[in-house]
Design a protein around this motif. Structure first.
Motif, PDB file in Angstrom:
ATOM      1  N   THR A 541       0.835  -1.198   0.000  1.00  0.00           N
ATOM      2  CA  THR A 541       0.000   0.000   0.000  1.00  0.00           C
ATOM      3  C   THR A 541       0.868   1.244   0.000  1.00  0.00           C
ATOM      4  O   THR A 541       1.875   1.306   0.727  1.00  0.00           O
ATOM      5  N   TYR A 542       0.483   2.234  -0.806  1.00  0.00           N
ATOM      6  CA  TYR A 542       1.278   3.440  -1.004  1.00  0.00           C
ATOM      7  C   TYR A 542       0.489   4.676  -0.581  1.00  0.00           C
ATOM      8  O   TYR A 542      -0.737   4.649  -0.455  1.00  0.00           O
ATOM      9  N   LYS A 543       1.220   5.767  -0.364  1.00  0.00           N
ATOM     10  CA  LYS A 543       0.602   6.954   0.241  1.00  0.00           C
ATOM     11  C   LYS A 543      -0.089   7.858  -0.768  1.00  0.00           C
ATOM     12  O   LYS A 543      -1.008   8.591  -0.417  1.00  0.00           O
ATOM     13  N   ASP A 544       0.342   7.838  -2.026  1.00  0.00           N
ATOM     14  CA  ASP A 544      -0.279   8.722  -3.007  1.00  0.00           C
ATOM     15  C   ASP A 544      -0.071   8.168  -4.410  1.00  0.00           C
ATOM     16  O   ASP A 544       0.620   7.169  -4.617  1.00  0.00           O
ATOM     17  N   SER A 545      -0.676   8.862  -5.380  1.00  0.00           N
ATOM     18  CA  SER A 545      -0.648   8.406  -6.765  1.00  0.00           C
ATOM     19  C   SER A 545       0.770   8.380  -7.331  1.00  0.00           C
ATOM     20  O   SER A 545       1.123   7.469  -8.087  1.00  0.00           O
ATOM     21  N   ASP A 546       1.572   9.378  -6.986  1.00  0.00           N
ATOM     22  CA  ASP A 546       2.936   9.432  -7.509  1.00  0.00           C
ATOM     23  C   ASP A 546       3.758   8.239  -7.030  1.00  0.00           C
ATOM     24  O   ASP A 546       4.487   7.617  -7.817  1.00  0.00           O
ATOM     25  N   GLU A 547       3.666   7.921  -5.741  1.00  0.00           N
ATOM     26  CA  GLU A 547       4.419   6.785  -5.205  1.00  0.00           C
ATOM     27  C   GLU A 547       3.915   5.478  -5.822  1.00  0.00           C
ATOM     28  O   GLU A 547       4.705   4.600  -6.180  1.00  0.00           O
TER      29      GLU A 547
END
Length: 765
Positions: A541-547
């Motif tokens: 799981t990632y924190k935002d769209s860019d990551e």
């Protein structure tokens, strides 16, 4: 004896109910049941606009009556022997009762039965003709009455069935249709995919009852019951076979026409139900050119009356062959094609198994193609026929799963290596095979389907090789996966790895194709677009769209390298979020593409190009030891800077870790929670993109000349390649550069090592 008494009681009860109701109560106002999120198409749904399109594009007749709309419903004890004396309310068919779009939103459970009832006006029929009642799908066991007379019974949640109701029709007025449905969900041993009574994780809400279109169709006394079209591209022919209600020398295929198509010859055979279409210059079907031939078939019965259906077919072939490098690949129309697409589960927040509209159904396929995929794997679910029509029309290759049959406790364990089938009774196996055969028959004509997938990950995997080999014999015009993930027992066209996040592959084989049936699973919860406020999960799981995009890009780079080593196909998890799963490229309501359609299209397009050449710039320690400075004591904050003084750190060869970690060469033992390593390297200018080659177990942060290059989570089981950040790429210079890495370990094996490679494109094809 008890069953006969029950059916008699049901018939008497329904007759009395029909007399009392007449044409039924006045329609009530309808609105969706409460739901956390809905799709934008839900607002188009109403009792007068519930999937109004002709539901069977492969066998179209002009005259038909759609029975979707508001029906009466009742939930009663499963043991009840009579139809309900009263009804609980109104339900919008064809949406499952648990769904918001049904207008009910209630659970049923294995101890209850779901009853439906409505009236309809008898449609016009020809003299001596028959009236057929069609169900696209009902989950699971359905019994059907018309005017109190039982006209059919069916078991199977995913295949269509038809009842001849002619003899149960009474006069020309209102007729009463009643359906009883019982669905044991995960308490039974029937195919049910991912439905469970207690949804969590990868398991979802149950789907009970009618979930595809119901319709009436008048036909002549002798009529076409089924249609099978098989293309033979090498022979430039298509074979048409029909099943008919009356067959013989006095009944036969009368005409086959391809409207507007020239260079066609229709050849009869000794079998009056079979003809061969010969095409002078066949135009092939493919994702790039999904050309479909229209066809009209007319059948003449013994009484001289005819029945006509319209259909279509695609001229395409799919086979396993070796490419120029000697790797087994999937050849579409005689050419090798790398097949790449998402795991498509086909669930909807408002309709569950049923898309709210035909436009919604089409949109999923359109967006999949726009994102640069040429394939999808339809995961442990079968869609309505119109979904496959849009796949045919829009050019999407399909791997079709069989919905899993998983009675509680009857599944292999992940990675058990037991190589033993789960034990099923002969009756349970017969239930599985009956539905699998019916699904294959119903979907046979769709050119988009190129792979059958009988089993997924040991879920109810039984008589594995027998089932796979039967499937291959049953349809030699397609490839057969065997099985997808976990417990491969040697059968099937493909050997299929599941690797999260991956990617990975099995070594190339001489007799089978190496494919990656599942990987990825990169998660991102998007506020205001979630099925539930918490307990959402992804494999990572990632924190935002860019990551999220950065890590998807990393997967694509490594996937491209594997293609060059013989990987023939890959399936990314997944098209959309589903309930608590946030692994989707799209949110569950289809409102947001988390990475962006254009970015995905650009990165995915690279996979269909020749893999880049790899040039090692800074070697890892995989083959030869490379010297690093290291410490296991937390250093000063500027430890990653180029001018940091690390002279008091230890100096030793990589890699660093513990020997039990797989696919590693440990030259310096590291068994503490953290390690910091630095290395000075010399770089020169060169063409191509510079990439990091790294083995990390577990979390690692990487710096180039003191600038953050990447952050990785979790562990891998081999070296992976990933791009450097734009800032780190800008910080590179000819001559001396410093690579610095901090790796953190929480348990199990551990290892860290890294180097740099340059990927040099080879050009397009």
């Amino acid at each position: 004896m008890r069953m006969r008494r029950m059916l008699a009681a049901v018939a008497m009860s329904m007759t009395a109910t029909a007399i009392a109701r007449g044409a039924g109560p006045a329609p009530e106002a309808w609105s969706p049941a409460k739901a956390t999120i809905m799709t934008r198409w839900a607002k188009e749904v109403s009792p007068d606009n519930a999937l109004v399109e002709y539901p069977r594009p492969q066998m179209v007749r002009e005259a038909w009556t759609n029975l979707n709309g508001l029906w009466d419903y009742a939930i009663v004890e499963a043991a009840a022997e009579a139809a309900p004396a009263s009804w609980d309310g109104r339900i919008l068919v064809p949406f499952a009762i648990e769904s918001a779009l049904s207008g009910v939103g209630k659970r049923v459970g294995p101890g209850k039965a779901l009853w439906y009832q409505r009236t309809f006006e008898r449609p016009a029929t020809t003299a001596g003709g028959r009236l057929l009642l069609h169900f696209g799908a009902v989950d699971w066991q359905a019994t059907v009455w018309v005017n109190g007379t039982q006209v059919g019974e069916h078991r199977g949640g995913y295949d269509p069935f038809t009842c001849d109701i002619t003899d149960a029709i009474k006069g020309d007025g209102a007729q009463t249709l009643t359906v009883r449905v019982w669905d044991p969900s995960d308490a039974g041993a029937q195919p049910r995919g991912k439905q469970v009574e207690r949804p969590e994780g990868i398991w979802y809400t149950p789907v009970t009852g009618i979930w595809q279109t119901v319709w009436l169709g008048p036909v002549p006394a002798s009529y076409i019951q089924s249609l099978k079209i098989t293309p033979h591209l090498a022979a430039k022919t298509a074979e048409i076979e029909i099943g008919a209600s009356a067959a013989g020398q006095t009944a036969m295929i009368d005409r086959v026409e391809l409207p507007g198509i020239s260079g066609v010859k229709v050849e009869t055979t000794t079998d009056p139900t079979r003809v061969i279409i010969r095409l002078e210059n066949p135009r092939t079907w493919s994702p790039e050119d999904p050309y479909l031939y229209p066809v009209k078939i007319t059948w003449k019965g013994p009484d001289g009356k005819t029945d006509t259906v319209e259909s279509y077919f695609g001229m395409r072939s799919i086979e396993m062959k070796k490419d120029e490098a000697g790797f087994n690949r999937m050849f579409l129309n005689g050419k090798p094609v790398f097949e790449y697409g998402p795991l498509d589960q086909g669930w909807w927040p408002d309709g569950l198994y049923t898309a709210p509209t035909d436009a919604a159904l089409r949109s999923d396929i359109e967006v999949t193609r726009q994102m640069g995929f040429n394939m999808c794997r339809k995961h442990v679910k079968v869609e309505p026929a119109r979904w496959y029509y849009w796949a045919d029309k829009l050019g999407l290759l399909v791997w079709q799963d069989m919905p899993s049959i998983m009675q509680r406790g009857k599944r292999m364990q992940a990675g058990s290596g037991s190589h033993k089938d789960v034990s099923f009774t002969p009756e349970e196996h017969a239930t599985y095979m009956s539905e699998w055969e019916a699904i294959m028959a119903a979907l046979h004509n769709h050119p988009s389907i190129v792979v059958w997938v009988p089993f997924n990950e040991g879920w109810g995997q039984h008589q594995t090789n027998e089932v796979i080999e039967w499937t291959m014999r049953r349809d030699p015009s397609r490839l057969v996966d065997g099985p997808s993930g976990w417990e491969d027992l040697g059968a099937g066209s493909m050997k299929d790895m599941h690797n999260y996040p991956g990617p990975g592959m099995f070594a190339v084989m001489d007799e089978r194709i190496s494919v990656l049936g599942e990987f990825g699973g990169l998660g991102l919860p998007v506020k205001d677009h979630l099925w539930q406020p918490d307990r959402n999960w992804g494999y990572r799981t990632y924190k935002d769209s860019d990551e999220l995009g950065d890590h998807y890009r990393q997967l694509m780079i490594n996937l491209h390298r594997l293609i060059g080593k013989g990987l023939a196909a890959a399936v990314y998890t997944q098209t959309t979020d589903v309930e608590g799963e946030v692994n989707g490229l799209l949110t569950y309501d289809r409102e947001i593409c988390k990475i962006g359609v254009e970015k995905l299209a650009k990165w995915n397009a690279e996979l269909y190009m020749p893999p880049p050449m790899e040039k090692t710039i800074v070697p890892t320690s995989a083959e030869a030891p490379q010297q690093w400075r290291y410490t296991t004591t937390a250093p000063a904050d500027d430890w990653m800077k180029p001018d940091f003084d690390a002279s008091n750190w230890h100096e030793a060869p990589g890699g660093f870790g513990t020997p039990e970690t797989p696919n590693t060469t440990v030259r310096t033992r590291w068994d503490t929670p953290d390690i910091w390593i630095r290395r000075t390297v010399e770089l020169d200018a060169g063409a191509g993109e510079l990439m990091l080659s790294i083995y990390h177990d577990e979390d690692a942060e990487v710096f180039i000349n003191g600038v953050p290059a990447t952050t990785v989570k979790g562990f891998v089981t081999n070296y992976v390649t990933m791009p450097l950040s734009a800032a780190a790429t800008a910080a590179l210079r000819e001559g001396r550069n410093v690579i610095a890495i901090h790796c953190h370990q929480t348990g199990g094996g551990q290892y860290v090592d890294a180097g740099l490679i340059r990927l040099v494109p080879q050009g397009g094809r």
